[in-house]
Write an enzyme that holds these catalytic residues in place. Structure first.
Site, short mmCIF file in Angstrom:
data_model
loop_
_atom_site.label_atom_id
_atom_site.label_comp_id
_atom_site.label_asym_id
_atom_site.label_seq_id
_atom_site.Cartn_x
_atom_site.Cartn_y
_atom_site.Cartn_z
N SER A 14 0.84 -1.20 0.00
CA SER A 14 0.00 0.00 0.00
C SER A 14 0.87 1.25 0.00
O SER A 14 2.03 1.21 0.43
CB SER A 14 -0.94 -0.01 1.21
OG SER A 14 -0.23 -0.27 2.40
N GLU A 16 0.98 5.55 0.84
CA GLU A 16 0.33 6.66 1.55
C GLU A 16 0.70 7.99 0.90
O GLU A 16 1.87 8.25 0.63
CB GLU A 16 0.77 6.64 3.02
CG GLU A 16 0.14 7.74 3.84
CD GLU A 16 0.48 7.63 5.31
OE1 GLU A 16 0.23 6.58 5.92
OE2 GLU A 16 1.03 8.62 5.84
N THR A 47 -3.49 11.01 3.91
CA THR A 47 -3.44 11.49 5.30
C THR A 47 -4.37 12.69 5.49
O THR A 47 -4.78 13.35 4.53
CB THR A 47 -2.01 11.91 5.71
OG1 THR A 47 -1.60 13.01 4.92
CG2 THR A 47 -1.04 10.76 5.56
N GLY A 107 -4.26 12.26 16.12
CA GLY A 107 -3.60 13.44 15.55
C GLY A 107 -2.61 14.02 16.54
O GLY A 107 -2.62 13.69 17.73
N ASP A 108 -1.73 14.88 16.03
CA ASP A 108 -0.69 15.50 16.86
C ASP A 108 -1.19 16.82 17.42
O ASP A 108 -2.04 17.47 16.81
CB ASP A 108 0.57 15.75 16.03
CG ASP A 108 1.36 14.47 15.84
OD1 ASP A 108 1.47 13.70 16.81
OD2 ASP A 108 1.85 14.24 14.72
N TYR A 146 3.15 2.00 17.30
CA TYR A 146 4.48 2.62 17.38
C TYR A 146 5.53 1.64 17.90
O TYR A 146 5.71 1.51 19.12
CB TYR A 146 4.39 3.85 18.30
CG TYR A 146 3.35 4.82 17.81
CD1 TYR A 146 3.69 5.83 16.92
CD2 TYR A 146 1.99 4.67 18.16
CE1 TYR A 146 2.72 6.69 16.41
CE2 TYR A 146 1.02 5.51 17.65
CZ TYR A 146 1.40 6.52 16.78
OH TYR A 146 0.44 7.35 16.26
N GLN A 177 4.16 3.26 12.74
CA GLN A 177 4.97 4.44 12.47
C GLN A 177 6.14 4.01 11.59
O GLN A 177 6.54 2.84 11.63
CB GLN A 177 5.49 4.99 13.82
CG GLN A 177 6.31 6.23 13.76
CD GLN A 177 5.54 7.37 13.14
OE1 GLN A 177 5.44 7.45 11.90
NE2 GLN A 177 5.01 8.25 13.95
N PHE A 217 11.82 14.38 10.24
CA PHE A 217 10.69 13.48 10.49
C PHE A 217 10.97 12.54 11.67
O PHE A 217 10.14 12.37 12.55
CB PHE A 217 10.42 12.58 9.27
CG PHE A 217 9.73 13.25 8.13
CD1 PHE A 217 9.20 14.52 8.24
CD2 PHE A 217 9.60 12.58 6.91
CE1 PHE A 217 8.56 15.13 7.16
CE2 PHE A 217 8.96 13.18 5.83
CZ PHE A 217 8.45 14.46 5.96
N HIS A 267 3.37 -0.96 4.12
CA HIS A 267 2.75 0.33 3.82
C HIS A 267 3.89 1.31 3.54
O HIS A 267 4.72 1.58 4.42
CB HIS A 267 1.93 0.78 5.04
CG HIS A 267 1.09 1.99 4.82
ND1 HIS A 267 0.00 2.00 3.98
CD2 HIS A 267 1.17 3.24 5.34
CE1 HIS A 267 -0.56 3.19 3.99
NE2 HIS A 267 0.13 3.96 4.82
C1 LIG Z 1 0.33 4.99 10.08
C2 LIG Z 1 0.13 6.37 10.63
C3 LIG Z 1 -0.65 7.29 9.94
C4 LIG Z 1 -0.84 8.58 10.44
N1 LIG Z 1 -1.62 9.46 9.74
C5 LIG Z 1 -1.82 10.72 10.22
C6 LIG Z 1 -2.66 11.64 9.54
O1 LIG Z 1 -3.24 11.32 8.51
N2 LIG Z 1 -2.82 12.89 10.06
C7 LIG Z 1 -2.20 13.28 11.22
O2 LIG Z 1 -2.38 14.42 11.66
N3 LIG Z 1 -1.41 12.41 11.92
C8 LIG Z 1 -1.20 11.15 11.45
N4 LIG Z 1 -0.41 10.27 12.14
C9 LIG Z 1 0.27 10.73 13.36
C10 LIG Z 1 -0.61 10.53 14.62
O3 LIG Z 1 -1.74 11.37 14.53
C11 LIG Z 1 0.23 10.87 15.83
O4 LIG Z 1 1.22 9.91 16.02
C12 LIG Z 1 -0.55 11.13 17.12
O5 LIG Z 1 0.34 11.74 18.06
C13 LIG Z 1 -1.13 9.89 17.78
O6 LIG Z 1 -2.20 9.40 17.09
P1 LIG Z 1 -2.86 7.98 17.52
O7 LIG Z 1 -4.01 7.79 16.65
O8 LIG Z 1 -1.83 6.93 17.58
O9 LIG Z 1 -3.33 8.37 19.02
P2 LIG Z 1 -3.73 7.53 20.29
O10 LIG Z 1 -3.94 6.09 19.99
O11 LIG Z 1 -4.84 8.26 20.94
O12 LIG Z 1 -2.40 7.61 21.19
C14 LIG Z 1 -1.80 8.87 21.50
C15 LIG Z 1 -1.04 8.76 22.83
O13 LIG Z 1 -1.95 8.61 23.92
C16 LIG Z 1 -1.78 7.35 24.57
N5 LIG Z 1 -3.13 6.84 24.78
C17 LIG Z 1 -3.95 6.28 23.87
N6 LIG Z 1 -5.16 6.01 24.42
C18 LIG Z 1 -5.09 6.44 25.71
C19 LIG Z 1 -6.01 6.46 26.78
N7 LIG Z 1 -7.25 5.97 26.66
N8 LIG Z 1 -5.61 6.99 27.99
C20 LIG Z 1 -4.35 7.49 28.13
N9 LIG Z 1 -3.43 7.49 27.11
C21 LIG Z 1 -3.80 6.98 25.92
C22 LIG Z 1 -0.93 6.51 23.62
O14 LIG Z 1 -0.11 5.56 24.29
C23 LIG Z 1 -0.10 7.56 22.92
O15 LIG Z 1 0.99 7.95 23.72
C24 LIG Z 1 -0.20 8.97 11.66
C25 LIG Z 1 0.59 8.04 12.36
C26 LIG Z 1 0.76 6.76 11.85
C27 LIG Z 1 1.62 5.78 12.60
#
Ligand SMILES: Cc1cc2nc3c(=O)[nH]c(=O)nc-3n(C[C@H](O)[C@H](O)[C@H](O)COP(=O)(O)OP(=O)(O)OC[C@H]3O[C@@H](n4cnc5c(N)ncnc54)[C@H](O)[C@@H]3O)c2cc1C
Length: 292
Positions: A14, A16, A47, A107-108, A146, A177, A217, A267
């Site tokens: 795939s 991205e 994304t 998201g970040d 991650y 990641q 990055f 990916h």
């Molecule tokens: C394959 C891939 C694609 C991506 N695509 C995009 C994109 O399109 N746009 C973009 O803006 N970013 C993207 N990102 C980046 C991503 O948004 C960031 O890494 C973000 O900081 C975390 O997103 P997440 O969905 O993993 O969050 P989460 O799963 O919510 O995790 C975020 C943090 O919170 C912790 N956590 C999770 N759930 C809980 C909970 N219930 N209680 C306490 N802590 C918790 C986790 O351990 C982690 O440290 C992508 C990352 C990857 C790996």
């Protein structure tokens, strides 16, 4: 078709893509998707922008790519700066447009902020978004994980716990990641299986195009560049052509090792560039994906 069903039948390749900053850039992204279509990706993904207009571009590219190619296209979606209702509206539009798969992310935090703070009435974690999607929609769904730990996570154990929660709440599969040292992926897989995560986990590979970019990055997302690779990059200095060639060679070897290990798919973060990706797929010579 749901990507989880494709994963049941074959190892996936795939790609991205990311949305451009301005609407004028959309045709160029669509063109690169067209160029890479000959490598028969099992799905492509787009994304979700950190904010502003680029978010609409994600929807537009996803929908136009789906209509103009026969590729399976997955839209990424984040919780940043949006209420649950607003996120729900995006999902409804994607559903209406016939998009079958989404990647659910938190998201970040916006630039300049270290902590993620949800807007009032927004989702706090990807797991909440996943639960919402599972309750209200029929999408196939991916989530992020991650191998080297999420930068905000207090420990690898805590990170795995939340990765499992995302699968338990409805993510069909996980995409990692980017990584440059496959050992991190192999060790992550051991931890994930031990924790009871049975869903497919697809490693993410980013072919190096530019030294400054890859260093930026990796620093941002807490990913290590192996010392030997880092030294090679140092040696090549500003020679962009040589860096790109090294990127092709490194990603080829990395993918070969992952495939030999038995990953369910790879990916590729293609950064909207087709040249390196085409070379890597030609090198890999995978049946159906060599562009012949
Ligand atoms: C394959 C891939 C694609 C991506 N695509 C995009 C994109 O399109 N746009 C973009 O803006 N970013 C993207 N990102 C980046 C991503 O948004 C960031 O890494 C973000 O900081 C975390 O997103 P997440 O969905 O993993 O969050 P989460 O799963 O919510 O995790 C975020 C943090 O919170 C912790 N956590 C999770 N759930 C809980 C909970 N219930 N209680 C306490 N802590 C918790 C986790 O351990 C982690 O440290 C992508 C990352 C990857 C790996």
């Amino acid at each position: 078709m749901k990507i989880k069903d494709i994963l049941k039948t074959r190892r996936t390749i795939s790609f991205e893509f990311f949305p451009p900053r301005a609407a004028e850039g959309i045709p160029e992204v669509l063109q690169v998707i067209q160029q890479l279509k000959k490598f028969n990706p099992d799905f492509v993904s787009v994304t979700y922008g950190a904010g502003g207009a680029t978010r609409r571009f994600t929807e537009e590219i996803t929908v136009r790519a789906k209509r103009t190619t026969d590729l399976e296209v997955m839209a990424h979606l984040t919780c940043v700066g949006q209420t649950k209702d607003e996120v729900h509206e995006v999902l409804s539009r994607l559903e209406q447009a016939g998009i079958g798969n989404v990647m659910a992310l938190r998201g970040d935090p916006p630039r300049g902020q270290t902590d993620f703070v949800p807007v009032a009435g927004g989702f706090s974690h990807a797991s909440e978004l996943i639960q919402h999607i599972r309750t209200h929609f029929q999408f196939g769904m991916a989530a992020a994980c991650y191998p080297e730990g999420h930068p905000q996570s207090p420990s690898l154990e805590s990170d795995i716990k939340y990765a499992k929660l995302k699968v338990d709440l409805g993510a069909d599969f996980l995409i990692t990641q980017l990584l440059y040292d496959n050992e991190f992926f192999f060790r992550f897989m051991e931890r994930a299986r031990k924790a009871g995560i049975q869903a497919p986990i697809i490693p993410g590979v980013l072919p190096i195009l530019n030294t400054a970019q890859v260093r930026r990055f990796t620093a941002l997302c807490g990913v290590k560049i192996p010392p030997a690779l880092d030294q090679q990059l140092d040696k090549l200095g500003e020679d962009e052509h040589a860096v790109r060639e090294l990127g092709v060679e490194y990603a080829t070897r990395q993918a070969q090792e992952l495939l030999a290990w038995g990953v369910p798919g790879i990916h590729f973060y293609v950064l909207n560039r087709s040249y390196s990706m085409s070379r890597i797929l030609q090198n890999l010579g995978l049946p159906g994906h060599s562009g012949q």
